[in-house]
Design a protein around this motif. Sequence first.
Motif, PDB file in Angstrom:
ATOM      1  N   GLU A 250       0.838  -1.206   0.000  1.00 46.06           N
ATOM      2  CA  GLU A 250       0.000   0.000   0.000  1.00 46.06           C
ATOM      3  C   GLU A 250       0.874   1.259   0.000  1.00 46.06           C
ATOM      4  O   GLU A 250       0.603   2.215  -0.735  1.00 46.06           O
ATOM      5  N   LEU A 251       1.917   1.239   0.789  1.00 44.53           N
ATOM      6  CA  LEU A 251       2.790   2.403   0.917  1.00 44.53           C
ATOM      7  C   LEU A 251       3.557   2.659  -0.383  1.00 44.53           C
ATOM      8  O   LEU A 251       3.696   3.801  -0.829  1.00 44.53           O
ATOM      9  N   LEU A 252       4.058   1.593  -1.014  1.00 38.32           N
ATOM     10  CA  LEU A 252       4.767   1.741  -2.287  1.00 38.32           C
ATOM     11  C   LEU A 252       3.850   2.307  -3.362  1.00 38.32           C
ATOM     12  O   LEU A 252       4.252   3.173  -4.152  1.00 38.32           O
ATOM     13  N   SER A 253       2.623   1.817  -3.409  1.00 37.58           N
ATOM     14  CA  SER A 253       1.657   2.313  -4.394  1.00 37.58           C
ATOM     15  C   SER A 253       1.369   3.798  -4.174  1.00 37.58           C
ATOM     16  O   SER A 253       1.322   4.583  -5.128  1.00 37.58           O
ATOM     17  N   ALA A 254       1.206   4.184  -2.895  1.00 39.88           N
ATOM     18  CA  ALA A 254       0.942   5.590  -2.578  1.00 39.88           C
ATOM     19  C   ALA A 254       2.127   6.466  -2.962  1.00 39.88           C
ATOM     20  O   ALA A 254       1.961   7.563  -3.513  1.00 39.88           O
ATOM     21  N   ALA A 255       3.345   5.988  -2.687  1.00 41.73           N
ATOM     22  CA  ALA A 255       4.549   6.758  -3.022  1.00 41.73           C
ATOM     23  C   ALA A 255       4.708   6.911  -4.530  1.00 41.73           C
ATOM     24  O   ALA A 255       5.101   7.978  -5.022  1.00 41.73           O
ATOM     25  N   GLU A 256       4.418   5.847  -5.275  1.00 41.26           N
ATOM     26  CA  GLU A 256       4.506   5.917  -6.739  1.00 41.26           C
ATOM     27  C   GLU A 256       3.510   6.932  -7.286  1.00 41.26           C
ATOM     28  O   GLU A 256       3.825   7.705  -8.196  1.00 41.26           O
ATOM     29  N   SER A 257       2.303   6.947  -6.722  1.00 40.71           N
ATOM     30  CA  SER A 257       1.296   7.912  -7.174  1.00 40.71           C
ATOM     31  C   SER A 257       1.712   9.336  -6.847  1.00 40.71           C
ATOM     32  O   SER A 257       1.508  10.257  -7.640  1.00 40.71           O
ATOM     33  N   LEU A 258       2.310   9.508  -5.683  1.00 38.34           N
ATOM     34  CA  LEU A 258       2.745  10.836  -5.269  1.00 38.34           C
ATOM     35  C   LEU A 258       3.944  11.285  -6.103  1.00 38.34           C
ATOM     36  O   LEU A 258       4.035  12.442  -6.524  1.00 38.34           O
ATOM     37  N   GLY A 259       4.889  10.369  -6.303  1.00 36.45           N
ATOM     38  CA  GLY A 259       6.001  10.624  -7.217  1.00 36.45           C
ATOM     39  C   GLY A 259       7.106  11.526  -6.700  1.00 36.45           C
ATOM     40  O   GLY A 259       7.970  11.940  -7.471  1.00 36.45           O
ATOM     41  N   THR A 260       7.124  11.830  -5.417  1.00 41.10           N
ATOM     42  CA  THR A 260       8.172  12.705  -4.878  1.00 41.10           C
ATOM     43  C   THR A 260       9.352  11.870  -4.385  1.00 41.10           C
ATOM     44  O   THR A 260       9.172  10.750  -3.905  1.00 41.10           O
ATOM     45  N   PRO A 261      10.584  12.408  -4.483  1.00 41.63           N
ATOM     46  CA  PRO A 261      11.749  11.649  -4.023  1.00 41.63           C
ATOM     47  C   PRO A 261      11.646  11.215  -2.561  1.00 41.63           C
ATOM     48  O   PRO A 261      11.976  10.082  -2.209  1.00 41.63           O
ATOM     49  N   ARG A 262      11.197  12.121  -1.692  1.00 42.75           N
ATOM     50  CA  ARG A 262      11.127  11.798  -0.261  1.00 42.75           C
ATOM     51  C   ARG A 262      10.189  10.625   0.003  1.00 42.75           C
ATOM     52  O   ARG A 262      10.501   9.720   0.774  1.00 42.75           O
ATOM     53  N   SER A 263       9.032  10.609  -0.666  1.00 41.18           N
ATOM     54  CA  SER A 263       8.070   9.534  -0.420  1.00 41.18           C
ATOM     55  C   SER A 263       8.576   8.205  -0.975  1.00 41.18           C
ATOM     56  O   SER A 263       8.422   7.160  -0.329  1.00 41.18           O
ATOM     57  N   ILE A 264       9.196   8.229  -2.149  1.00 43.34           N
ATOM     58  CA  ILE A 264       9.683   6.987  -2.757  1.00 43.34           C
ATOM     59  C   ILE A 264      10.830   6.399  -1.932  1.00 43.34           C
ATOM     60  O   ILE A 264      10.893   5.184  -1.697  1.00 43.34           O
ATOM     61  N   VAL A 265      11.736   7.261  -1.453  1.00 41.77           N
ATOM     62  CA  VAL A 265      12.838   6.778  -0.621  1.00 41.77           C
ATOM     63  C   VAL A 265      12.300   6.130   0.652  1.00 41.77           C
ATOM     64  O   VAL A 265      12.702   5.017   1.027  1.00 41.77           O
ATOM     65  N   ALA A 266      11.390   6.816   1.338  1.00 47.06           N
ATOM     66  CA  ALA A 266      10.859   6.297   2.601  1.00 47.06           C
ATOM     67  C   ALA A 266      10.149   4.962   2.404  1.00 47.06           C
ATOM     68  O   ALA A 266      10.355   4.005   3.171  1.00 47.06           O
ATOM     69  N   ALA A 267       9.305   4.876   1.361  1.00 43.71           N
ATOM     70  CA  ALA A 267       8.541   3.656   1.123  1.00 43.71           C
ATOM     71  C   ALA A 267       9.447   2.501   0.696  1.00 43.71           C
ATOM     72  O   ALA A 267       9.310   1.376   1.193  1.00 43.71           O
ATOM     73  N   CYS A 268      10.365   2.756  -0.234  1.00 46.58           N
ATOM     74  CA  CYS A 268      11.263   1.694  -0.707  1.00 46.58           C
ATOM     75  C   CYS A 268      12.178   1.200   0.413  1.00 46.58           C
ATOM     76  O   CYS A 268      12.457  -0.003   0.529  1.00 46.58           O
ATOM     77  N   TRP A 269      12.647   2.102   1.236  1.00 41.53           N
ATOM     78  CA  TRP A 269      13.549   1.767   2.339  1.00 41.53           C
ATOM     79  C   TRP A 269      12.901   0.736   3.260  1.00 41.53           C
ATOM     80  O   TRP A 269      13.446  -0.354   3.492  1.00 41.53           O
ATOM     81  N   GLU A 270      11.725   1.056   3.775  1.00 41.43           N
ATOM     82  CA  GLU A 270      11.089   0.146   4.739  1.00 41.43           C
ATOM     83  C   GLU A 270      10.471  -1.076   4.056  1.00 41.43           C
ATOM     84  O   GLU A 270      10.426  -2.159   4.641  1.00 41.43           O
ATOM     85  N   ALA A 271      10.017  -0.921   2.812  1.00 39.89           N
ATOM     86  CA  ALA A 271       9.500  -2.086   2.084  1.00 39.89           C
ATOM     87  C   ALA A 271      10.608  -3.104   1.860  1.00 39.89           C
ATOM     88  O   ALA A 271      10.371  -4.322   1.862  1.00 39.89           O
ATOM     89  N   ALA A 272      11.834  -2.620   1.659  1.00 35.75           N
ATOM     90  CA  ALA A 272      12.986  -3.518   1.509  1.00 35.75           C
ATOM     91  C   ALA A 272      13.203  -4.336   2.771  1.00 35.75           C
ATOM     92  O   ALA A 272      13.468  -5.545   2.718  1.00 35.75           O
ATOM     93  N   MET A 273      13.079  -3.680   3.927  1.00 38.32           N
ATOM     94  CA  MET A 273      13.247  -4.392   5.200  1.00 38.32           C
ATOM     95  C   MET A 273      12.175  -5.468   5.373  1.00 38.32           C
ATOM     96  O   MET A 273      12.452  -6.576   5.841  1.00 38.32           O
ATOM     97  N   ALA A 274      10.943  -5.135   4.973  1.00 41.24           N
ATOM     98  CA  ALA A 274       9.851  -6.105   5.076  1.00 41.24           C
ATOM     99  C   ALA A 274      10.086  -7.284   4.145  1.00 41.24           C
ATOM    100  O   ALA A 274       9.860  -8.446   4.512  1.00 41.24           O
ATOM    101  N   ALA A 275      10.547  -7.014   2.931  1.00 39.80           N
ATOM    102  CA  ALA A 275      10.797  -8.083   1.957  1.00 39.80           C
ATOM    103  C   ALA A 275      11.883  -9.030   2.459  1.00 39.80           C
ATOM    104  O   ALA A 275      11.769 -10.263   2.347  1.00 39.80           O
ATOM    105  N   GLU A 276      12.952  -8.478   3.043  1.00 42.12           N
ATOM    106  CA  GLU A 276      14.045  -9.330   3.532  1.00 42.12           C
ATOM    107  C   GLU A 276      13.569 -10.231   4.662  1.00 42.12           C
ATOM    108  O   GLU A 276      13.958 -11.408   4.738  1.00 42.12           O
ATOM    109  N   GLN A 277      12.705  -9.714   5.512  1.00 42.33           N
ATOM    110  CA  GLN A 277      12.238 -10.481   6.664  1.00 42.33           C
ATOM    111  C   GLN A 277      11.425 -11.713   6.264  1.00 42.33           C
ATOM    112  O   GLN A 277      11.399 -12.702   6.994  1.00 42.33           O
TER     113      GLN A 277
END
Length: 440
Positions: A231-258
């Motif tokens: 949900e967060l990645l989709s929202a960040a992609e729609s928003l399209g700002t660097p800050r939102s994409i960095v924040a979403a990708c960063w924590e989504a990466a942690m979730a994927a690794e887990q």
Amino acid sequence: MGPTSSQGVHVTSQDLVGQRIKTIRRQRGLSQAQLAHPELSDSYVSLIESGKRTPTPAVLELLAQKLDCSLTYLVNGVTAEQMEELDLGLRFARMALENGEFIEARRRYSELMEDKSILGLATLRQDAEFGYARSLEACGQLDEAIRVLSSLLDTDKESQSPSRRVAIAIALCRCYRESGDFQNGVHVGERLLGETARPNWNDDLIELGATLLSVYIERGDLLRARQFATELLSAAESLGTPRSIVAACWEAAMAAEQVGFGEEAMSLIERALAIQSETGGPRNLARLRGAYAKLLLQVRPAEAEAARDLHLRSMRGLKESSAGLGDITLGSIFLARAELALGNLDAALEYAQQALGLVGESNHTLHSEVHLVLGQIYYMQRRDADCSSELSVAGESLKHLSATRKVAESWQQTADTMAQLGDHDASVEAYQRALSCVGL
């Protein structure tokens, strides 16, 4: 306990204006009728003084003239000179915080909060209290930071801008996470996101969502973490700002690794790192490099040397950007683990001892982690008595933490090392605690 302005009866700015008009009128020896005549009625002045009417700017200016005082004082309770001093004090406190002078920042913010002239200035008072909480967090005083942030979030709703309210929630959610109180961390994040229209994402809300996602991960709620990450990645992609994409990708990466999707995690964090390198500040870039190094060691253990070197670069960046105590402590613990994986036991011990010198006993998460890695180093050095002692200390800290997947993993590591030492009773007890943490 530090200062606070949120205890006792809540007084609105309207009440304070009325009280000031009443006080100055009496000092001037005027009755309400004398102050009112001829432009106003004495009953209207009475309503203003009791806080039951809000005077218009024109009326306030008129009353200031009649009372022979400045409009600034009537509205804010301070003179123009006092306002300038408060602004200057906040600038110096903010500068100390940004420069890593956390104890000095804490002192300056504390003094500002004790200044009575700031009480009627909602925005400046919130600036001081929020800065004080951030400096407490940077000093490792998480319990006090949580107290101040909770008070800010719960008592000043009406006077806070949406961005200020979200910033407070992010800091509070983060402090709860670092203190191991994941239940309250989740509560704060979900409550604030629930207060807003969820489809109307912005950078602030994405960052709050990313912080909440990190708490889901730390708590071990991995199914919810993966769902929310999507949900967060989709929202960040729609928003399209660097800050939102960095924040979403960063924590989504942690979730994927887990959940075992290591290469997906690497892809996500590499994207975040590329964007941050071009557009972000140095402190977050250093933190993100550290997170990338951690993932690299976990996903591709054969690249331990590259992970260590990258994290050394991260640590240099953190120190140059005056990062907080928690970031430096975590970095030292990671470097100890990286050197341990490379078989460099002396270097591993040096980093672990650095971390031990930084961490306080009240932070049970970091305290248990540093003693656990010390135990593992001592085991490799065949210092069995020292190893057993460190694992025992780690276990005492782990007992204070909530039952999560991460805590279960720490208990399992403790159990494995105890078994290698031949202490079967302690090993069995640690295994049982690990199983209990995952509901078995």
